[in-house]
Design a protein around this motif. Structure first.
Motif, PDB file in Angstrom:
ATOM      1  N   GLU A  58     -59.335  64.121  16.002  1.00  0.00           N
ATOM      2  CA  GLU A  58     -58.870  64.014  14.646  1.00  0.00           C
ATOM      3  C   GLU A  58     -57.645  62.968  15.025  1.00  0.00           C
ATOM      4  O   GLU A  58     -57.199  62.239  13.973  1.00  0.00           O
ATOM      5  CB  GLU A  58     -58.313  65.182  14.485  1.00  0.00           C
ATOM      6  N   ASN A  62     -57.382  59.784  12.520  1.00  0.00           N
ATOM      7  CA  ASN A  62     -56.464  59.637  11.589  1.00  0.00           C
ATOM      8  C   ASN A  62     -55.254  58.929  11.811  1.00  0.00           C
ATOM      9  O   ASN A  62     -54.497  58.397  11.027  1.00  0.00           O
ATOM     10  CB  ASN A  62     -55.719  61.190  11.082  1.00  0.00           C
ATOM     11  N   LEU A 130     -60.344  73.465   9.923  1.00  0.00           N
ATOM     12  CA  LEU A 130     -61.135  72.204   9.717  1.00  0.00           C
ATOM     13  C   LEU A 130     -62.060  72.598   8.347  1.00  0.00           C
ATOM     14  O   LEU A 130     -62.483  71.531   7.920  1.00  0.00           O
ATOM     15  CB  LEU A 130     -62.023  72.093  10.935  1.00  0.00           C
ATOM     16  N   ARG A 137     -66.577  67.249  13.113  1.00  0.00           N
ATOM     17  CA  ARG A 137     -65.683  65.871  13.097  1.00  0.00           C
ATOM     18  C   ARG A 137     -66.426  64.864  13.791  1.00  0.00           C
ATOM     19  O   ARG A 137     -66.428  64.815  15.175  1.00  0.00           O
ATOM     20  CB  ARG A 137     -64.241  66.201  13.838  1.00  0.00           C
TER      21      ARG A 137
END
Lengths: 322, 427
Positions: A58, A62, A130, A137
């Motif tokens: 993540e 991100n 999530l 992911r």
């Protein structure tokens, strides 16, 4: 199958098996260190591994990918953060789910059940975070991340940079751990607590802190392994922890639970055997026996080791403390 | 025993309320078409209160029997004719109660943590699903299958022995080493059985892989058809509803048998050996208890219960697939045992009832409300069952490790010893 095919596949299978084995070893260290200190199987460790992987991926997707830094540098940041989060989570779990039980000296079954509960809880909380409709992911692959898929041709085998990264990071972590445990005061304290809690507390060691530290180190190693696992297999998900956790525990038992070199040896053997089985079983049986049977090979190995050498390859047989 | 005077009143009250609830349920059958479905819930709750007071109050034995038999064997089937949802839930509760009682022998009595209990359940379920449906034709020539449904009563003992055998075979290497390993080995076994169920569709198609096995419902050859068909013709109740009722009575009788069996076990020589071993292995060994054999018996007994219930599950549900027997299933049964109380027979049944009704009634209802309120589907609680089991396991261990209804063991009293009462069993 032809001998040509057999030997042609061998080098890459071995390299693959060793890299998987190293990751198992990293996870196994978390089990084995906690077991060494508390004689307790931390079932939630596989979920700490999972949280490390999800946090790392993540973070990369991100925050780090938009910065445009070199992917290796990004990966290092992700690994450090994932290790910190996973370590902190391990400490928090110890605090919430295990310490209250240890303080009141509950029977052995009680913390085990609590640990199982913690593992289930973490999986579903992560799914909730999530979004269960799409909990996977993927590890970034586009743009500069092509780097990891590039092959390095060594002549007899071509290795991609994913695998090389796994090798380098695990080796560094293992070297750091060996140094910490064997050559520092902190390490000496950990070994002392593993040997005898009450005597080491008489020697001025704060046993409680050492236990917390052990959980932190084990959790952090698990978190790093999580990020590497996501790199290697390209995805992080809430349910990714179960099977590697089980395998890593098998590796820890194989090497002798409580023994740090044992965990590494066990992990390497297991990773190697399992990858060989996964590659050659379908080939030799014309796909009648699928790759999935490698899991059965792993557990068959676990049962065999418990029959013939219950203390593990490098472990010492100890009598039960009375 | 001070309140003897008030006893008859409570007994009468209990009997009266059982009769009243029976009458209400009967009226509901007669008025079936005029009754809204939400009217059923209070009646079911009334039944549950009856059961609760029958077990909690200190009433006469007759009143207890009237309440239990009245509610379980008459009241709930009658409700089932009005609204089959509750009957299905009751059947599921019974199946899981019997399984949790089996796991309770392993975890509660003997203190061995078994995390792959669903594997033994799978053994039984696949045994019947393969031979009771058409699946066995895939690998046995001659188009002999499906077998007659009534053979399920032969398959139950077969599954009992097969599962016990698998349990013993697996337990033998593991039980020699320390107890901690058992948890992880059983976890691995659960995974192995799931992998086998998923992949044994080639080279020979035994389990039909991930698609699972279905037993086509067939009124003529289904289990108990020889009672169900005439009954359904005589009463005019549709066949499948009658069949569900018959299955309910069947599983209820099985639970009764399991309760009697496990409570006899608990008070037997081996039961005392289990408790001694659970409390202190070294001391138990010093007292002459053969550890491996005692553990093995516990492990195989628990496994055999799961195997037998697997056969019934396959027969009742009619469809199984590998995901019915995953890790989540094992933890679900463990949560039932832990919630009710390790080692406590009424507790475990209670735990099974709570977990099943939570899953099949409460969560479904909440998810319906969430749908009505247009909340995002990710908050639908039916997909977070593991979260619930996790919370149950952790919080019970921390707050109330003995469970909601803790196990009672009669302490050995000196006067009993002197009268030789205890000595009878000890020998």
């Amino acid at each position: 199958m032809s001998a040509e095919l057999f030997f042609g596949l061998l080098p890459i299978t071995v390299v693959d098996g060793l890299s998987i084995g190293l990751m198992y070893a990293m996870i196994a260290l978390g089990y084995t260190m906690v077991y060494g200190v508390l004689e307790f199987i931390n079932f939630a460790h596989s979920e700490i591994f999972m949280v490390g992987a999800v946090v790392g991926v993540e973070l990369l997707v991100n925050l780090l990918v938009p910065t445009g830094l070199h992917p290796l540098f990004q990966l290092v940041i992700a690994i450090v953060v994932a290790a910190a989060v996973a370590g902190a989570l391990a400490v928090a779990i110890e605090r919430v789910a295990y310490r209250p039980l240890r303080v009141r000296n509950a029977p052995k079954l009680v913390p085990l059940i609590s640990a199982i509960g913690m593992s289930l809880l973490l999986i579903d909380v992560m799914r909730l975070i999530l979004n269960p409709a799409n909990p996977n992911r993927p590890f970034p692959t586009a743009g500069s991340y092509d780097f990891f898929s590039q092959q390095l041709d060594l002549g007899f085998v071509a290795i991609n940079f994913k695998t090389i990264t796994v090798f380098v990071v695990v080796m560094l972590m293992l070297a750091g751990l060996v140094y910490l445990v064997n050559y520092t005061n902190l390490g000496r304290a950990i070994r002392a607590v593993a040997q005898d809690q009450s005597t080491s507390s008489l020697m001025g060691i704060n046993v409680s802190n050492i236990i917390v530290l052990t959980f932190f180190i084990g959790g952090a190693l698990g978190g790093v392994a999580g990020v590497l696992y996501a790199l290697k297999y390209g995805v992080a998900s809430p349910v990714m922890g179960f099977i590697p956790g089980l395998k890593a525990f098998t590796a820890a038992v194989l090497g002798g639970i409580g023994s740090i070199p044992g965990a590494v040896v066990g992990g390497l053997i297991l990773g190697l055997l399992e990858t060989l089985a996964g590659t050659y079983l379908p080939l030799m049986t014309q796909d009648q026996i699928g790759t999935e049977y490698k899991d059965i090979v792993a557990f068959g190995l676990l049962i065999a080791i418990l029959i013939f050498k219950p203390a593990g390859l490098l472990g010492k047989a100890v009598a039960e403390k009375v | 025993m001070k309140h003897t005077a008030s006893l008859p009143d409570r007994s009468m009250l209990l009997i009266a309320s059982t009769i009243i609830s029976g009458i209400i349920a009967y009226v509901m059958i007669l008025q079936k078409n005029n009754i809204e479905s939400y009217f059923v819930t209070p009646v079911v709750m009334f039944f549950c209160f009856n059961l609760y007071f029958a077990s909690a109050w200190n009433v006469s034995r007759v009143a207890k029997i009237v309440a239990f038999v009245g509610v379980l064997f008459i009241g709930i089937p009658m409700i089932g004719f009005t609204n089959s949802l509750y009957l299905q839930v009751a059947v599921t509760i019974c199946i899981f109660a019997a399984m949790s009682l089996g796991l309770n022998v392993v975890v509660g009595f003997a203190g061995l943590l078994d995390l792959g209990y669903a594997a033994f359940f799978a053994v039984g379920a696949y045994l019947w699903a393969i031979f009771g449906g058409t699946q066995a034709n895939e690998f046995i020539a001659g188009n002999l299958f499906p077998l007659n449904g009534n053979l399920v009563f032969i398959f139950i003992p077969i599954a009992l022995f097969v599962a016990a055998g698998v349990g013993a075979l697996l337990g033998l290497p593991v039980l020699k080493v320390k107890g901690d390993y058992l948890a992880i080995i059983t976890l691995g076994l659960g995974e192995v059985i799931r992998v086998l169920a998923n992949n044994l569709n080639k080279p020979i198609n035994i389990t039909n892989g991930s698609q699972g096995v279905r037993i086509a419902p067939n009124p003529e050859t289904s289990p108990l058809a020889f009672i169900t068909v005439p009954l359904s013709e005589a009463t005019g109740i549709p066949f499948f509803q009658m069949q569900l009722t018959m299955y309910y009575v069947l599983v209820l009788l099985v639970v009764l048998a399991v309760v009697i069996f496990t409570s006899r076990l608990d008070n037997s020589r081996i039961g005392r050996a289990w408790v001694a071993m659970r409390e202190d292995e070294v001391a138990a060994q010093a007292m002459g208890i053969p550890l491996v054999r005692t553990k093995l018996i516990a492990f195989a007994t628990g496994a055999s219960f799961a195997g037998a219930m697997g056969v019934l599950y396959a027969a009742v549900i009619g469809f199984i697939n590998p995901n019915d027997f995953n890790f989540e299933r094992s933890t679900q049964i463990l949560a039932m045992v832990v919630l009710g109380g390790l080692g406590s027979i009424p507790g475990v049944i209670f735990g099974a009832a709570i977990v099943v009704s939570l899953n099949q009634l409460v969560l479904v209802e909440i998810s319906r409300v969430i749908g009505l309120l247009n909340l995002p589907p990710r908050f639908d609680p039916t997909q977070y069952q593991q979260l619930i089991y996790g919370v149950i396991l952790i919080s019970m261990m921390i707050v109330r490790p003995k469970g909601l209804i803790p196990a009672k063991r009669n302490p050995a009293k000196l006067e009993n010893l002197e009268h030789g009462e205890l000595a009878k069993g000890v020998k």
